[in-house]
Design an enzyme around this catalytic site. Sequence first.
Site, PDB file in Angstrom:
ATOM      1  N   LYS A 186       0.821  -1.208   0.000  1.00  8.60           N
ATOM      2  CA  LYS A 186       0.000   0.000   0.000  1.00  8.60           C
ATOM      3  C   LYS A 186       0.869   1.278   0.000  1.00  8.60           C
ATOM      4  O   LYS A 186       2.079   1.206   0.206  1.00  8.60           O
ATOM      5  CB  LYS A 186      -0.940  -0.012   1.208  1.00  8.60           C
ATOM      6  CG  LYS A 186      -1.946  -1.173   1.173  1.00  8.60           C
ATOM      7  CD  LYS A 186      -2.755  -1.220  -0.114  1.00  8.60           C
ATOM      8  CE  LYS A 186      -4.049  -2.015  -0.011  1.00  8.60           C
ATOM      9  NZ  LYS A 186      -3.906  -3.476  -0.083  1.00  8.60           N
TER      10      LYS A 186
HETATM   11  C1  LIG Z   1      -5.259  -4.244   0.640  1.00  8.29           C
HETATM   12  C2  LIG Z   1      -6.718  -4.146   0.693  1.00  8.29           C
HETATM   13  C3  LIG Z   1      -7.471  -4.646   1.771  1.00  8.29           C
HETATM   14  C4  LIG Z   1      -6.900  -5.507   2.857  1.00  8.29           C
HETATM   15  O1  LIG Z   1      -5.792  -5.045   3.473  1.00  8.29           O
HETATM   16  P1  LIG Z   1      -4.773  -6.042   4.240  1.00  8.29           P
HETATM   17  O2  LIG Z   1      -4.022  -5.077   5.079  1.00  8.29           O
HETATM   18  O3  LIG Z   1      -3.918  -6.685   3.204  1.00  8.29           O
HETATM   19  O4  LIG Z   1      -5.582  -6.991   5.018  1.00  8.29           O
HETATM   20  C5  LIG Z   1      -8.823  -4.422   1.798  1.00  8.29           C
HETATM   21  N1  LIG Z   1      -9.433  -3.748   0.816  1.00  8.29           N
HETATM   22  C6  LIG Z   1      -8.765  -3.282  -0.256  1.00  8.29           C
HETATM   23  C7  LIG Z   1      -9.494  -2.526  -1.298  1.00  8.29           C
HETATM   24  C8  LIG Z   1      -7.392  -3.483  -0.360  1.00  8.29           C
HETATM   25  O5  LIG Z   1      -6.737  -3.047  -1.435  1.00  8.29           O
END
Ligand SMILES: *Cc1c(COP(=O)(O)O)cnc(C)c1O
Length: 398
Positions: A186
């Site tokens: 992210k």
């Molecule tokens: C990455 C992501 C998640 C989940 O995040 P994690 O930290 O990997 O559990 C949920 N929703 C969206 C849209 C994402 O891109």
Amino acid sequence: MPGFELFGDLERKEVNDVLDNGVIMRYGFDGMRKGHWKAKELEAELQDTFQSKYVQLVSSGTAAVSVALASAGVGAGDEVIMPTFTFVASFEAIMMLGAIPILVDVDDTLGLNAKAIEKAVTPKTKAIMVVQMCGSMADMDAIQVVADKHDLLVVEDACQAIGGTYKGKPLGSVGDLGCFSFDFVKTITCGEGGAVVTNNIEYYTNADHYSDHGHDHIGNDRGTESHPFLGYNFRISELHAAVGLAQVKRLPKFLALQKRNFNIIKAALSQIPEVTFRRVPEGGVESCSFLNFSLPNLETATKVAQGFKEGGVDACWNYYNNNWHYIRKWEHLKDLKSLFPISKEVKEGLAYLKTANYEVSDYYIGRNISCLIKLSWTENEVQERAAKMVNIIQSVFN
Ligand SMILES: *Cc1c(COP(=O)(O)O)cnc(C)c1O
């Protein structure tokens, strides 16, 4: 998007602060931690970044979605409306509470469509989970009208849209509760981590307790805390929070780089008549974590995606046949493959998925190509990449 591309000295320094005293847990041990409260510091930074009164850090973005829903009282048998185009985490987070995911079409924003939401509302509907996919947003005002009319919560998953805004508000702060992920890919990363943001003190207090076994967090002796209600463990560690603390301080720089790289590629692709871009709702500003564009149909989009792959343009996807992000390939969820028994109510509530028709979503997702915007590219590299992309797309139409 990925903050890990620019991992460096600041991240190391923050982590070393934690290692110096060895308190790698976010709660308690006040005497030993030499004033280091990385999770608390990061929460304070994020209040500012996301212009929200309250922030609760948790262990992941998926946990953030479950904690947000639970904190607002969503649970067994409740229906939660979510988009067909998202990450599987949306579905999982709803299921974890014994609630029922109701998948609804997206439109040319690549986000939930307000009219499609309205059609899916039933007496069981409790919440609308808007997912701000790939750095942009759904029509939030239109969705809020539907939410108000039917008295529904709006939960915003802004995991992929850190830094985007809608009518001057950071994405994630527009709905009743917002969710973020700081996983490894992210815009800012903690390694693993997530956050729930809200302006509602009750939801916040619930999130704070719920994510730590229901502990009330009163006083400074964990052993004597009472438990107003059932909770679980979705805590973040100090080590993870320390990485995030370094990253959040660099966020303005990350966003500026993302925007520069995004604009170079967008300008180049704009010259191709067959290319159109996703609709960004009025008043919206994309985070530029991804550039999304459309080709006339699935066939040309597939050819372009293939051409990119063969031509060395990485990190671009047509999500139509993607296992992670689109309902078409979620056979394990459609077939309800679960390690443990699923309640009768949820099973019945999900029966619609076997025959649901998502041809509107298929139309938008089939034509779409989504390209990750990296932070580590030099301006020259982006320009070369853009030129390559233009050539490949043009070759499909010649
Ligand atoms: C990455 C992501 C998640 C989940 O995040 P994690 O930290 O990997 O559990 C949920 N929703 C969206 C849209 C994402 O891109």
